[in-house]
Design an enzyme around this catalytic site. Structure first.
Site, short mmCIF file in Angstrom:
data_model
loop_
_atom_site.label_atom_id
_atom_site.label_comp_id
_atom_site.label_asym_id
_atom_site.label_seq_id
_atom_site.Cartn_x
_atom_site.Cartn_y
_atom_site.Cartn_z
CG ASN A 5 -5.56 61.37 -52.77
OD1 ASN A 5 -4.47 61.63 -53.29
ND2 ASN A 5 -5.79 60.23 -52.14
CG HIS A 10 -5.15 52.11 -57.71
ND1 HIS A 10 -5.96 51.33 -56.92
CD2 HIS A 10 -4.57 53.01 -56.88
CE1 HIS A 10 -5.88 51.75 -55.66
NE2 HIS A 10 -5.04 52.78 -55.62
CD GLU A 24 -4.35 54.64 -61.88
OE1 GLU A 24 -3.62 53.68 -61.67
OE2 GLU A 24 -4.18 55.75 -61.35
CB SER A 65 -2.52 57.57 -58.36
OG SER A 65 -2.06 56.24 -58.44
CG ASP A 105 -10.08 54.09 -61.34
OD1 ASP A 105 -10.44 55.20 -60.89
OD2 ASP A 105 -9.69 53.16 -60.61
CG HIS A 116 -5.76 60.33 -58.48
ND1 HIS A 116 -5.52 60.87 -57.24
CD2 HIS A 116 -5.53 59.00 -58.37
CE1 HIS A 116 -5.14 59.92 -56.41
NE2 HIS A 116 -5.14 58.77 -57.07
CE LYS A 173 -7.77 58.15 -54.42
NZ LYS A 173 -7.76 56.87 -55.11
C1 LIG Z 1 -7.53 55.53 -54.85
C2 LIG Z 1 -7.85 54.75 -56.06
C3 LIG Z 1 -8.76 53.69 -56.03
C4 LIG Z 1 -9.35 53.20 -54.75
O1 LIG Z 1 -10.39 53.98 -54.32
P1 LIG Z 1 -10.81 53.91 -52.79
O2 LIG Z 1 -12.13 54.54 -52.74
O3 LIG Z 1 -9.76 54.64 -52.04
O4 LIG Z 1 -10.84 52.46 -52.43
C5 LIG Z 1 -9.08 53.07 -57.22
N1 LIG Z 1 -8.50 53.43 -58.37
C6 LIG Z 1 -7.60 54.42 -58.44
C7 LIG Z 1 -7.00 54.78 -59.75
C8 LIG Z 1 -7.23 55.11 -57.28
O5 LIG Z 1 -6.31 56.08 -57.34
#
Ligand SMILES: *Cc1c(COP(=O)(O)O)cnc(C)c1O
Length: 392
Positions: A48, A134, A176, A180, A205, A208, A239
């Site tokens: 990522n 997620h 999100e 992802s 969130d 990405h 990421k």
């Molecule tokens: C990767 C991800 C997370 C988790 O984040 P980390 O820092 O890896 O624990 C949370 N939400 C989404 C949408 C993700 O893709």
């Protein structure tokens, strides 16, 4: 004597269903290509690290400088003696970056979602989440005392029906930004309209999209011009930012509440200060070097077009996350293995990460991928697909 024999059967079933997983060890820094501990160099298409900040010398130097000044570990939880200047500097930088009153730095995106979603929605409240949110969102919502329902992003009318019933004290919508596993985007404008009409809260969130979208890289909500309408942004830093940990940004009152009440914040050791310093430097680079985003989008557009022309099904992807839908786990695994042998590291994504029958390869593009690497991948894919045509 007790033994762990009971696990062996389950593992055997996993192997049989082509669902067994293991970690592959990398023996270099992250980048468009990496050196595998066992198998030599591979062009990497499943990290990522979209903007190649994980290996940026300025980020590394900022972390080293902080480490020399502040040491390595933080040695305590944030509320005890673990809050150090790099933590609060990062929080100020991030609040500013995301245009929110305040921000809080947590050890991971997983923990950040736990902190927000198991704390703010309470008994008598309802959380509405996208079916494909997620795992960290789903598990956090399950851990809360609120009720929850899921919706599909192509069926927002269901969301409206639920909102219209108005049977709850408060409603939270959680999505999100870039999904992802599919590489498509949430319709955050439609969600903003709904949340305004029905007085709900909206939590996005940006895992990405942070760094990769928007004028200054603040994410999808900035790109869609509705960042100021989003109540809380969760921004994982592992990421595109190339660090680790996550920011929760929102109103001061919410951040103060989390500091006082969120167990995933309170009962864990503060991340190393060097990590916070590196992340703050990466955020500065994101704001000042939009050419990284441009290159990423160019690379991704080229690859999506090429894969489609090759007759591959890339689903709804319109970003730098590009799935190649294959259906069976066996086929996904076979093609992933063939690519690996040809020098391309692409993970096979299988259930339970995705729904049964929707196994896929998932390509993640980086801004530093060179055109010969993208072209080489397509060629290897064409060959691997031929090889695997006998696999169902
Ligand atoms: C990767 C991800 C997370 C988790 O984040 P980390 O820092 O890896 O624990 C949370 N939400 C989404 C949408 C993700 O893709």
């Amino acid at each position: 004597m007790a033994d762990f024999e009971y696990l062996a059967d389950e593992m055997e079933q996993l192997r049989h269903a082509h669902l067994f997983r293991r970690c592959r060890c990398i023996d270099s820094s992250q980048g468009p290509a990496v050196r595998m501990a066992q198998d030599g160099e591979k062009v990497l298409f499943c990290s990522n690290n979209y903007l190649n900040l994980a290996e940026d010398p300025r980020v590394i130097e900022a972390a080293c400088r902080a480490m020399r000044t502040y040491g390595f570990g933080s040695a305590a939880a944030r509320l005890i003696s673990g809050t150090m200047r790099p933590h609060s500097d990062l929080e100020n930088t991030a609040a500013c970056f995301l245009g929110k009153q305040a921000a809080l730095y947590l050890p991971s995106g997983w923990t950040a979602n736990q902190a927000v979603l198991s704390t703010l929605p309470q008994k008598g409240d309802l959380v509405l989440m996208d079916r494909y949110d997620h795992a960290s969102i789903i598990d956090a919502v399950r851990a809360s005392r609120a009720d929850f329902r899921t919706y599909r992003r192509d069926g927002v009318d269901r969301l409206e029906r639920i909102l219209r019933q108005g049977a709850y004290k408060r409603v939270f919508i959680v999505t999100e930004s870039v999904f992802s596993m599919d590489g498509d985007c949430a319709d955050v404008r439609a969600l903003v309209e709904l949340k305004q009409r029905y007085g709900a809260f909206l939590i996005v969130d940006e895992a990405h999209s942070l760094g990769c979208m928007g004028k200054t890289g603040a994410g999808l909500c900035q790109e869609q011009g509705i960042l100021d309408q989003v109540d809380i942004v969760v921004a994982p830093l592992g990421k595109a930012v190339g660090a680790a940990g996550a920011i929760v940004a929102g109103p001061q009152g919410v951040i103060d509440y989390l500091i006082n009440k969120a167990r995933p914040f309170i009962y864990t050791t503060a991340p190393p200060p060097a990590l916070a310093a590196g992340a703050a430097e990466a955020i500065k680079i994101i704001q000042t070097e939009p050419e990284r985003r441009e290159k990423l989008h160019q690379n991704a557009a080229w690859l999506r077009e090429k894969l489609t022309a090759m007759g591959l099904d890339i689903g709804q992807s319109n970003t730098y996350i590009i799935p190649i839908m294959l259906g069976s786990s066996e086929k996904a695994l076979a093609i992933s293995d063939a690519l690996y042998r040809a020098g391309y590291y692409v993970a096979a994504i299988r259930p339970p990460t995705v729904s049964p029958g929707t196994a896929r390869l998932r390509l993640s593009v980086q801004s530093a991928h060179a055109s010969y690497q993208l072209e080489g991948l397509c060629q290897a894919l064409a060959e691997a697909k031929g090889l695997s045509s006998e696999v169902r």
